[in-house]
Design a protein around this motif. Structure first.
Motif, mmCIF file in Angstrom:
data_model
loop_
_atom_site.group_PDB
_atom_site.id
_atom_site.type_symbol
_atom_site.label_atom_id
_atom_site.label_comp_id
_atom_site.label_asym_id
_atom_site.label_seq_id
_atom_site.Cartn_x
_atom_site.Cartn_y
_atom_site.Cartn_z
ATOM 1 N N PHE A 288 -2.671 56.082 56.508
ATOM 2 C CA PHE A 288 -2.390 56.791 55.266
ATOM 3 C C PHE A 288 -1.096 56.264 54.649
ATOM 4 N N ALA A 289 -0.068 56.124 55.471
ATOM 5 C CA ALA A 289 1.213 55.620 54.978
ATOM 6 C C ALA A 289 1.059 54.199 54.436
ATOM 7 N N ALA A 290 0.249 53.383 55.106
ATOM 8 C CA ALA A 290 0.031 52.010 54.641
ATOM 9 C C ALA A 290 -0.700 51.982 53.305
ATOM 10 N N ALA A 291 -1.651 52.899 53.126
ATOM 11 C CA ALA A 291 -2.384 52.957 51.860
ATOM 12 C C ALA A 291 -1.446 53.295 50.708
ATOM 13 N N VAL A 292 -0.590 54.313 50.888
ATOM 14 C CA VAL A 292 0.340 54.708 49.825
ATOM 15 C C VAL A 292 1.358 53.597 49.574
ATOM 16 N N ALA A 293 1.795 52.912 50.635
ATOM 17 C CA ALA A 293 2.722 51.786 50.454
ATOM 18 C C ALA A 293 2.069 50.673 49.635
ATOM 19 N N THR A 294 0.768 50.468 49.833
ATOM 20 C CA THR A 294 0.047 49.459 49.052
ATOM 21 C C THR A 294 -0.045 49.868 47.584
ATOM 22 N N TRP A 295 -0.257 51.166 47.324
ATOM 23 C CA TRP A 295 -0.247 51.625 45.924
ATOM 24 C C TRP A 295 1.058 51.207 45.258
ATOM 25 N N ARG A 296 2.157 51.474 45.948
ATOM 26 C CA ARG A 296 3.467 51.185 45.372
ATOM 27 C C ARG A 296 3.691 49.685 45.196
ATOM 28 N N GLU A 297 3.236 48.920 46.167
ATOM 29 C CA GLU A 297 3.397 47.464 46.075
ATOM 30 C C GLU A 297 2.658 46.905 44.866
ATOM 31 N N ARG A 298 1.442 47.369 44.640
ATOM 32 C CA ARG A 298 0.665 46.860 43.506
ATOM 33 C C ARG A 298 1.231 47.360 42.176
ATOM 34 N N MET A 299 1.776 48.569 42.156
ATOM 35 C CA MET A 299 2.410 49.055 40.931
ATOM 36 C C MET A 299 3.616 48.192 40.570
ATOM 37 N N ARG A 300 4.392 47.796 41.568
ATOM 38 C CA ARG A 300 5.562 46.950 41.301
ATOM 39 C C ARG A 300 5.170 45.557 40.836
ATOM 40 N N ALA A 301 3.908 45.181 41.042
ATOM 41 C CA ALA A 301 3.451 43.846 40.630
ATOM 42 C C ALA A 301 3.183 43.759 39.130
ATOM 43 N N HIS A 302 3.365 44.878 38.403
ATOM 44 C CA HIS A 302 3.109 44.887 36.955
ATOM 45 C C HIS A 302 4.349 45.401 36.216
ATOM 46 N N PRO A 303 5.472 44.691 36.298
ATOM 47 C CA PRO A 303 6.714 45.190 35.703
ATOM 48 C C PRO A 303 6.694 45.238 34.178
ATOM 49 N N ASP A 304 5.785 44.499 33.555
ATOM 50 C CA ASP A 304 5.761 44.444 32.092
ATOM 51 C C ASP A 304 4.856 45.495 31.464
ATOM 52 N N ALA A 305 4.119 46.234 32.275
ATOM 53 C CA ALA A 305 3.220 47.254 31.727
ATOM 54 C C ALA A 305 4.031 48.401 31.129
ATOM 55 N N SER A 306 3.561 48.938 30.012
ATOM 56 C CA SER A 306 4.239 50.082 29.412
ATOM 57 C C SER A 306 4.084 51.324 30.285
ATOM 58 N N TYR A 307 2.920 51.443 30.929
ATOM 59 C CA TYR A 307 2.709 52.568 31.824
ATOM 60 C C TYR A 307 1.740 52.173 32.929
ATOM 61 N N LEU A 308 1.967 52.716 34.122
ATOM 62 C CA LEU A 308 1.122 52.455 35.282
ATOM 63 C C LEU A 308 0.455 53.757 35.706
ATOM 64 N N GLN A 309 -0.875 53.754 35.722
ATOM 65 C CA GLN A 309 -1.613 54.954 36.127
ATOM 66 C C GLN A 309 -2.372 54.669 37.408
#
Length: 287
Positions: free
Chosen positions: A89-110
């Motif tokens: 579970f912790a690894a899954a949530v960490a992956t969410w965060r990692e992929r969100m950080r991969a889009h720094p130019d997006a106006s919003y991340l959902q």
């Protein structure tokens, strides 16, 4: 992570459809040559199309550009996040965060999780979806504005932080709390057993924090025990838009137990037949 087979967003040059701008935070636009077209409108033009060219567009849209990813929560075939072990579970949530950080130019991340067919999931295997949007949705913009206005009115106070302090003090809608986050049934819950995970330390961006994974799992466990199996549900992360610093991320979970009918759809007012205080009490007994 894999690309979505049927993405809602994608390459703007690959005609994937368009987004209505009704729920987009619009930028002001200046008039151009078309704004003066009305002065040349012909009396023989019964619809005055040339004049309307200078007026606001009643059916505006924009290309559905951006990124839409599927984030697989586990290599094992499980259908609900409740079935993941603590480390998974912790690894899954960490992956969410990692992929969100991969889009720094997006106006919003959902970031969302749809669990079960009734909640919109087209795949049984547990997964999340990440939308990197080129605009800020109106609901997010309004929340940011409310947080900013509250901060100005209270000389720097945090709206959600103050709500959390009061919820912990009253304990009427508090389900659980640990060193990182609290789990509550929001006072204005829109549906039965709606839950919210709020970090105890105010942080603007979910993707830049490391708190909350344990409490998200606690919420999933409580719901699964209460209903004897993991219910169909929607989970979404509310994080700060790009450029916004005064914000308090949170995670919302809504079990799909009721259906919005004509009144809710027609008025935008939700009817919740199960008070959040009672829901919180029921869920506390499951922990």
């Amino acid at each position: 992570m894999v690309p979505n087979l049927y993405p809602a967003l994608g390459d703007p040059d690959a005609s994937r459809g368009s987004l209505s701008t009704d729920d987009v935070q619009k930028e002001p636009r200046l008039g151009g040559p078309a704004a003066d077209a009305g002065s040349f409108a012909s009396a023989g033009d019964p619809l005055l199309a040339t004049k309307r060219a200078g007026e606001p567009d009643l059916f505006s849209s924009r290309p559905a550009e951006g990124s839409h990813e599927v984030l697989i929560n586990s290599p094992q075939h499980v259908t609900a996040m409740f079935e993941l072990g603590e480390e998974q579970f912790a690894a899954a949530v960490a992956t969410w965060r990692e992929r969100m950080r991969a889009h720094p130019d997006a106006s919003y991340l959902q970031l969302i999780v749809n669990q079960g067919g009734g909640a919109g999931a087209s795949l049984e295997h547990t997964h999340a979806q990440l939308y990197a949007l080129p605009f800020v949705p109106a609901a997010v913009a309004r929340e940011r504005e409310r947080a900013g206005a509250y901060g100005e009115r209270t000389a720097g106070g945090g709206l959600l932080s103050d709500v959390l302090v009061e919820e912990v003090r009253r304990r009427e809608r508090l389900v659980a709390i640990d060193d990182e986050a609290a789990l509550i049934c929001p006072w204005a819950s829109r549906s039965p057993f709606e839950l919210r995970i709020v970090p105890r330390r105010e942080a603007a961006r979910f993707e830049d924090d490391n708190a909350g994974a344990t409490m998200i799992r606690t919420a999933m466990r409580a719901l699964a025990k209460l209903f004897d199996s993991p219910p169909e549900l929607n989970l979404w992360v509310r994080t700060a838009p790009r450029g916004a610093d005064q914000f308090h991320w949170h995670v919302d979970i809504a079990p799909r137990l009721t259906i919005k009918a004509g009144f809710e759809l027609g008025t935008g007012v939700d009817i919740n037949v199960y008070p959040p205080e009672r829901a919180a009490s029921d869920l506390r007994e499951c922990l």
